[in-house]
Design an enzyme around this catalytic site. Structure first.
Site, mmCIF file in Angstrom:
data_model
loop_
_atom_site.group_PDB
_atom_site.id
_atom_site.type_symbol
_atom_site.label_atom_id
_atom_site.label_comp_id
_atom_site.label_asym_id
_atom_site.label_seq_id
_atom_site.Cartn_x
_atom_site.Cartn_y
_atom_site.Cartn_z
ATOM 1 N N TYR A 100 0.219 -68.428 6.704
ATOM 2 C CA TYR A 100 0.661 -69.702 5.623
ATOM 3 C C TYR A 100 2.046 -69.505 5.309
ATOM 4 O O TYR A 100 2.925 -69.016 5.993
ATOM 5 C CB TYR A 100 -0.407 -69.612 4.403
ATOM 6 C CG TYR A 100 -0.359 -71.192 3.880
ATOM 7 C CD1 TYR A 100 -0.571 -72.245 4.511
ATOM 8 C CD2 TYR A 100 0.227 -71.597 2.529
ATOM 9 C CE1 TYR A 100 -0.650 -73.747 4.105
ATOM 10 C CE2 TYR A 100 0.239 -72.928 2.021
ATOM 11 C CZ TYR A 100 -0.238 -74.014 2.913
ATOM 12 O OH TYR A 100 -0.261 -75.081 2.570
ATOM 13 N N ARG A 153 5.631 -85.289 3.570
ATOM 14 C CA ARG A 153 6.147 -84.399 2.368
ATOM 15 C C ARG A 153 5.726 -82.888 2.589
ATOM 16 O O ARG A 153 5.102 -82.284 1.816
ATOM 17 C CB ARG A 153 6.114 -84.788 0.998
ATOM 18 C CG ARG A 153 6.790 -83.909 0.026
ATOM 19 C CD ARG A 153 6.216 -83.867 -1.155
ATOM 20 N NE ARG A 153 4.961 -83.103 -1.566
ATOM 21 C CZ ARG A 153 5.033 -81.657 -1.641
ATOM 22 N NH1 ARG A 153 6.117 -81.122 -1.761
ATOM 23 N NH2 ARG A 153 3.788 -81.046 -1.579
ATOM 24 N N LYS A 171 -4.044 -74.098 5.474
ATOM 25 C CA LYS A 171 -5.140 -74.186 4.307
ATOM 26 C C LYS A 171 -6.298 -73.638 4.468
ATOM 27 O O LYS A 171 -7.085 -73.040 3.757
ATOM 28 C CB LYS A 171 -4.787 -75.558 3.550
ATOM 29 C CG LYS A 171 -3.578 -75.864 2.929
ATOM 30 C CD LYS A 171 -3.557 -75.175 1.505
ATOM 31 C CE LYS A 171 -2.353 -75.699 0.832
ATOM 32 N NZ LYS A 171 -2.168 -75.198 -0.514
ATOM 33 N N GLU A 242 -3.247 -83.227 0.987
ATOM 34 C CA GLU A 242 -2.226 -82.148 1.321
ATOM 35 C C GLU A 242 -0.932 -82.709 1.650
ATOM 36 O O GLU A 242 -0.977 -83.499 2.727
ATOM 37 C CB GLU A 242 -2.802 -81.134 2.017
ATOM 38 C CG GLU A 242 -1.977 -79.859 2.124
ATOM 39 C CD GLU A 242 -1.956 -79.288 0.803
ATOM 40 O OE1 GLU A 242 -0.859 -78.377 0.505
ATOM 41 O OE2 GLU A 242 -2.683 -79.131 0.081
ATOM 42 N N ASP A 243 0.021 -82.577 0.753
ATOM 43 C CA ASP A 243 1.455 -82.779 1.562
ATOM 44 C C ASP A 243 1.582 -84.254 1.823
ATOM 45 O O ASP A 243 2.415 -84.718 2.541
ATOM 46 C CB ASP A 243 1.869 -81.863 2.577
ATOM 47 C CG ASP A 243 2.410 -80.601 2.048
ATOM 48 O OD1 ASP A 243 2.081 -80.247 0.680
ATOM 49 O OD2 ASP A 243 2.638 -79.571 2.917
ATOM 50 N N ASP A 265 -4.158 -80.690 -3.830
ATOM 51 C CA ASP A 265 -3.956 -79.372 -4.113
ATOM 52 C C ASP A 265 -2.514 -79.152 -4.733
ATOM 53 O O ASP A 265 -2.390 -78.468 -5.521
ATOM 54 C CB ASP A 265 -4.003 -78.530 -2.918
ATOM 55 C CG ASP A 265 -3.899 -76.862 -3.265
ATOM 56 O OD1 ASP A 265 -4.435 -76.414 -4.228
ATOM 57 O OD2 ASP A 265 -2.975 -76.074 -2.573
ATOM 58 N N ASP A 266 -1.474 -79.969 -4.015
ATOM 59 C CA ASP A 266 -0.212 -80.057 -4.755
ATOM 60 C C ASP A 266 -0.354 -80.433 -6.097
ATOM 61 O O ASP A 266 0.708 -80.140 -6.702
ATOM 62 C CB ASP A 266 0.533 -81.035 -3.784
ATOM 63 C CG ASP A 266 0.664 -80.829 -2.245
ATOM 64 O OD1 ASP A 266 0.748 -79.766 -2.050
ATOM 65 O OD2 ASP A 266 0.175 -81.504 -1.424
ATOM 66 N N ASN A 405 8.341 -73.882 -2.403
ATOM 67 C CA ASN A 405 8.025 -73.358 -0.932
ATOM 68 C C ASN A 405 8.946 -74.231 -0.004
ATOM 69 O O ASN A 405 9.043 -75.475 -0.095
ATOM 70 C CB ASN A 405 6.600 -73.393 -0.466
ATOM 71 C CG ASN A 405 5.872 -72.155 -1.191
ATOM 72 O OD1 ASN A 405 6.501 -71.328 -1.403
ATOM 73 N ND2 ASN A 405 4.802 -72.405 -1.976
#
Length: 548
Positions: A100, A153, A171, A242-243, A265-266, A405
């Protein structure tokens, strides 16, 4: 037992060796080799699981870069899933940065170049109307977790289109490695609606739709079809968004959080790990949460998500909710987020306060006098020497969390934070940094990695078959993580439990979250007498299955 009488459903010969869930390579027993037509297809020696692991470690040692190790490990997962997880679970501190962040960021940037075998499900918007049919192509029929992205993103790297598939894969690797969620019950999904990354559109090796991103009603309708198809095909599945870009991330969560089992999760995982870090940090400062004031660099879904969860925890500690929100300030590319601005999204408004729209982050620190700064901007080096020195002047133990990150986008390094604060900063970052020597003391930087939160929440949701995922579950998870930080950890500068014990930490967090799920009435299974025993009984462990 003859080849003709092998257990039903298990392939034979090369088909068995090419099945990553069942393949054991040279660890197949003599009886299994005879029964499944494997004689002659491998050397005569019979390996133990330990020898298989030793061989992998030797091969990894010959790789000179983390990217090479990433590619090797993903190929291993394609060949022998059990050995893949046995490897990364043998040393989480070593392997999590490879499977990851930060390595997965570089992998996504070149994913179309390094891909060996497609993984997961790709849903192109050109297949609109067929999503349920496509999901049924997946061989496993009891999927409990989908991590889905549209690639717009990816970390702090921007629009990577279908190259972003490395994120859902990574993930889900962590769901299993850090919390024992069965890998056969997980599915990475890429929503391909095009990309606005011109370099990818020109790249002959880019594997996604070569068109500009679809927006508006067509996009929303496609996501609606996806969510409904998941309910139809995998009715006990939890969806992790996610993202997604801010323009879609917050609306998607608000649209579906009360309709299906899902979370982002973000937004929620990042918030949970930040709250956990703050709660642990306050054990160092000795100051109550209700006296804290936070300034966020970054006013997107992550920043507002943390501010929202922190406000709820402050409210639980005794502050009126509006006062709690007033202690959380946002700063973005246009400056301080204040109520007079007319460029704000609805999710930013609760944290838009009265005041001047200061344009300098350092000036905002001087004006607001925060006890903690939290970076979710993806702007490298934004926490300058002036910023850190101001925080150190205003606070005996300033809280400094550069969470962006990958490592190249962190707002500052651990060394910078410690050096400019004379070793007084309480530091945690999104990606790992090495220990720092300040005077006669070695400080160990904490990593505010979502891995402390989402796998444990996932394990609890899986075990309880929760019908919804709520903010209360993330608050419970944050408190449970903070409770596991020992005084020895705090003395070394750590405000998170050591990653080396992440599996056991996840169990303890999952137990608390499961109790919250039962309390909220979200569980779809009866409450057991011993929740911890029940949680452990549901966990998957990387051990070869006996086929006879």
């Amino acid at each position: 037992m003859t080849k003709a009488s092998v257990p039903g459903g298990i392939p034979t010969g090369m088909d068995l060796m090419q099945n990553p869930r069942l393949n054991k390579g040279t660890a197949f027993t003599e009886a299994e080799r005879e029964a499944f037509g494997l004689i002659g297809l491998m050397p005569e020696g019979i390996d133990t699981e330990e020898n298989r692991l030793k061989r992998i470690m030797l091969q990894l040692a010959k790789k000179s870069t983390d990217m090479g190790r990433y590619i090797f490990l993903q190929s291993l997962a394609d060949n022998d899933r059990t050995l893949f997880y046995k490897t990364i679970m043998s040393d989480p501190v070593r392997f999590m940065p490879i499977v990851y962040t930060p390595t997965v960021g570089a992998a996504c940037q070149t994913y179309g170049h390094i891909m060996r075998r497609p993984k997961g499900i790709y849903l192109g918007i050109n297949r609109k109307g067929r999503i349920a049919e496509i999901l049924r192509h997946w061989p496993e029929k009891d999927i409990r977790f989908i991590v889905v992205t549209d690639g717009e993103r990816i970390l702090g790297l921007g629009d990577l289109g279908t190259n972003g598939m490395g994120i859902p894969i990574g993930k889900l690797n962590l769901y299993t490695a850090c919390a024992g969620v069965p890998p056969r019950m997980t599915l990475p999904v890429m929503i391909d609606v095009g990309t606005n990354n011109e370099a990818l559109l020109r790249d002959p090796l880019y594997m996604g739709l070569k068109q500009s991103r679809v927006r508006g009603k067509d996009y929303d309708d496609f996501l609606e079809e996806f969510v409904q198809a998941v309910q139809e095909v995998f009715p006990r599945c939890c969806i992790q968004f996610e993202d997604f870009a801010n323009v879609n991330a917050v609306p998607l969560l608000e649209r579906y959080r009360n309709r299906v089992s899902c979370f982002n999760d973000d937004i929620q995982g990042t918030a949970g790990v930040a709250v956990a870090g703050v709660l642990a940090a306050l054990r160092i400062t000795g100051k109550p949460l209700t006296e804290q004031r936070f300034l966020f660099l970054g006013a997107g879904s992550a920043g507002t998500g943390i501010a929202n969860l922190l406000s709820q925890v402050m409210h639980q500690a005794g502050l009126p909710l509006e006062e709690a929100r007033a202690r959380c300030h946002l700063f973005d590319i246009e400056g301080l987020v204040v109520e007079s601005r007319n460029d704000l999204a609805s999710f930013q408004r609760p944290f838009a306060h009265k005041g001047e729209q200061l344009r300098s982050f350092a000036e905002a620190i001087e004006a607001l006098k925060p006890t903690g700064i939290i970076g979710v901007s993806a702007v490298a080096k934004a926490f300058t020497q002036e910023v850190i020195e101001a925080m150190a002047r205003l606070n005996e133990r300033p809280i400094v969390f550069p969470y962006s990150n990958p490592t190249s986008h962190a707002e500052c390094t651990a060394e910078e934070a410690y050096k400019w604060s004379e070793g007084r900063a309480i530091f945690a970052s999104g990606s790992p940094f090495p220990p720092v020597r300040i005077g006669d003391k070695t400080l160990v930087p904490g990593q505010g990695n979502n891995v402390y939160i989402f796998p444990a929440v996932g394990l609890a949701v899986y075990a309880t078959e929760a019908s919804r995922v709520t903010d209360g579950m993330f608050i419970t998870a944050a408190r449970a993580v903070a409770e596991q930080v020992t005084q020895a950890d705090l003395d070394a500068g750590l405000i998170y439990p050591p990653l080396s014990g992440i599996l056991e930490a996840s169990v303890q967090v999952a137990v608390k979250v499961a109790a919250e799920i039962f309390k909220e009435g979200q569980a779809r299974v009866p409450e057991p007498e011993d929740i911890e025993l029940y949680i452990r009984s549901r966990m998957w462990r990387p051990s070869y299955k006996q086929l006879l």
